[in-house]
Design a protein around this motif. Structure first.
Motif, PDB file in Angstrom:
ATOM      1  N   CYS A 199      -6.698  -0.117   4.783  1.00 41.44           N
ATOM      2  CA  CYS A 199      -6.938   1.317   4.934  1.00 41.44           C
ATOM      3  C   CYS A 199      -7.844   1.852   3.816  1.00 41.44           C
ATOM      4  N   CYS A 237       0.863  -1.180   0.000  1.00 45.74           N
ATOM      5  CA  CYS A 237       0.000   0.000   0.000  1.00 45.74           C
ATOM      6  C   CYS A 237       0.903   1.235   0.000  1.00 45.74           C
ATOM      7  N   CYS A 248      -6.022  -2.319   0.333  1.00 42.50           N
ATOM      8  CA  CYS A 248      -5.437  -2.389   1.669  1.00 42.50           C
ATOM      9  C   CYS A 248      -6.570  -2.248   2.686  1.00 42.50           C
ATOM     10  N   CYS A 284      -0.073   3.468   3.377  1.00 43.31           N
ATOM     11  CA  CYS A 284       0.344   3.137   4.756  1.00 43.31           C
ATOM     12  C   CYS A 284       1.492   2.119   4.808  1.00 43.31           C
TER      13      CYS A 284
HETATM   14 ZN    ZN Z   1      -2.941   1.006   3.397  1.00 44.95          ZN
END
Ligand code: ZN
Ligand code: NAD
Length: 248
Positions: free
Chosen positions: A149, A127, A147, A130
């Protein structure tokens, strides 16, 4: 025995340190098109446009349309006798490492132990937001993979505009500047900085053995032994010649 095949085999047998540099051409006979194939993936997806990190940052969904097709092709591909031939040379103690520009994992699947991936590998994702990493298998069937996130993941292949993994860069350079023989197979040798490696080897006096369907920028400049033809056929013949000379 063909004169040039024999010369190549004798060079490998007489060398204290041999490495192989490979490009997309070694995997063409496994069904993965190179950038030059007509009517293939790259006719529809211009690599300059789709394989740049800026394109991915701008519009990851668009780039994933290309990645998904590439993924399916790579998923169905199996190592060919060029990949297995190199693995065999390594087992025989005649080849130190394979330095590849490919991201298809086929050298590892063929049994090569020391593979330096100059352009990364398509079997894992990161990712960009992050930095969390995922295995390819964890995300199988997810399109585009995301991801936790929420952001779209990028495969760990090196896109144009990204830097080469530092360890791959350092090891490749060390090997190229100490090898005595260098096999270069199925690469047009135009992608920088990978294309510096054969010249580095030449500078320290290594013998350059090139295998390609056609001449490249290297052939008339630094190549010592040019084996023109399919990677599978040429490598199989070199491996057979090495064995014949060993047992003679
Ligand atoms: Zn991420
Ligand atoms: P390229 O497409 O520029 O050149 C391929 C070379 O292989 C050409 O010189 C061609 O004449 C030769 N070739 C084609 N079929 C062959 C065969 N059967 N036997 C012997 N030679 C053959 O590829 P490149 O120099 O590797 O540069 C392209 C970039 O794109 C690299 O970074 C490469 O890793 C990446 N790429 C990777 C894959 C893969 O992972 N399999 C596929 C396409 C592109």
């Amino acid at each position: 025995m063909d004169e040039f095949i024999e010369k190549a085999a004798r060079t490998i047998l007489g060398s204290q340190l041999t490495i192989a540099l490979t490009g997309a051409g070694i995997s063409v006979e496994s069904g993965i098109p190179d950038f030059r194939s007509k009517g293939g993936l790259w006719d529809r997806f211009d690599p300059e446009e789709y394989a740049s990190i800026y394109a991915f940052q701008d519009d990851p969904e668009k780039v994933w349309r290309m990645l998904k097709e590439m993924e399916q092709i790579v998923d169905n591909a199996r190592p060919n006798t060029a990949h297995t031939g190199l693995a065999e040379l390594e087992k025989m103690g005649l080849l130190k490492s394979v330095l590849t520009q490919n991201v298809d994992n086929l050298h590892q699947e063929a049994g090569s132990q020391d593979v330096i991936e100059y352009h990364g590998n398509s079997k894992s994702f990161t990712c960009l937001w992050c930095n969390k990493k995922y295995d390819y298998e964890d995300k199988r069937g997810e399109y585009p993979p995301r991801c936790e996130c929420g952001n779209i993941l990028k495969p760990d292949v090196i896109f144009f505009g990204e830097s080469i993994p530092p360890l791959a860069m350092v090891r490749s350079s060390q090997l190229a500047s100490t090898c005595q023989a260098l096999l270069i197979i199925g690469t047009s040798a135009v992608v920088s900085p990978f294309n510096i490696l054969p010249r580095q080897a030449k500078q320290v006096g290594a013998t350059i053995i090139e295998i390609n369907l056609e001449k490249t920028v290297l052939t008339d400049s630094i190549t010592d032994i040019f084996l023109q033809g399919k990677a599978t056929e040429q490598i199989s013949q070199v491996v057979s010649a090495v064995k014949a000379l060993q047992s003679a």
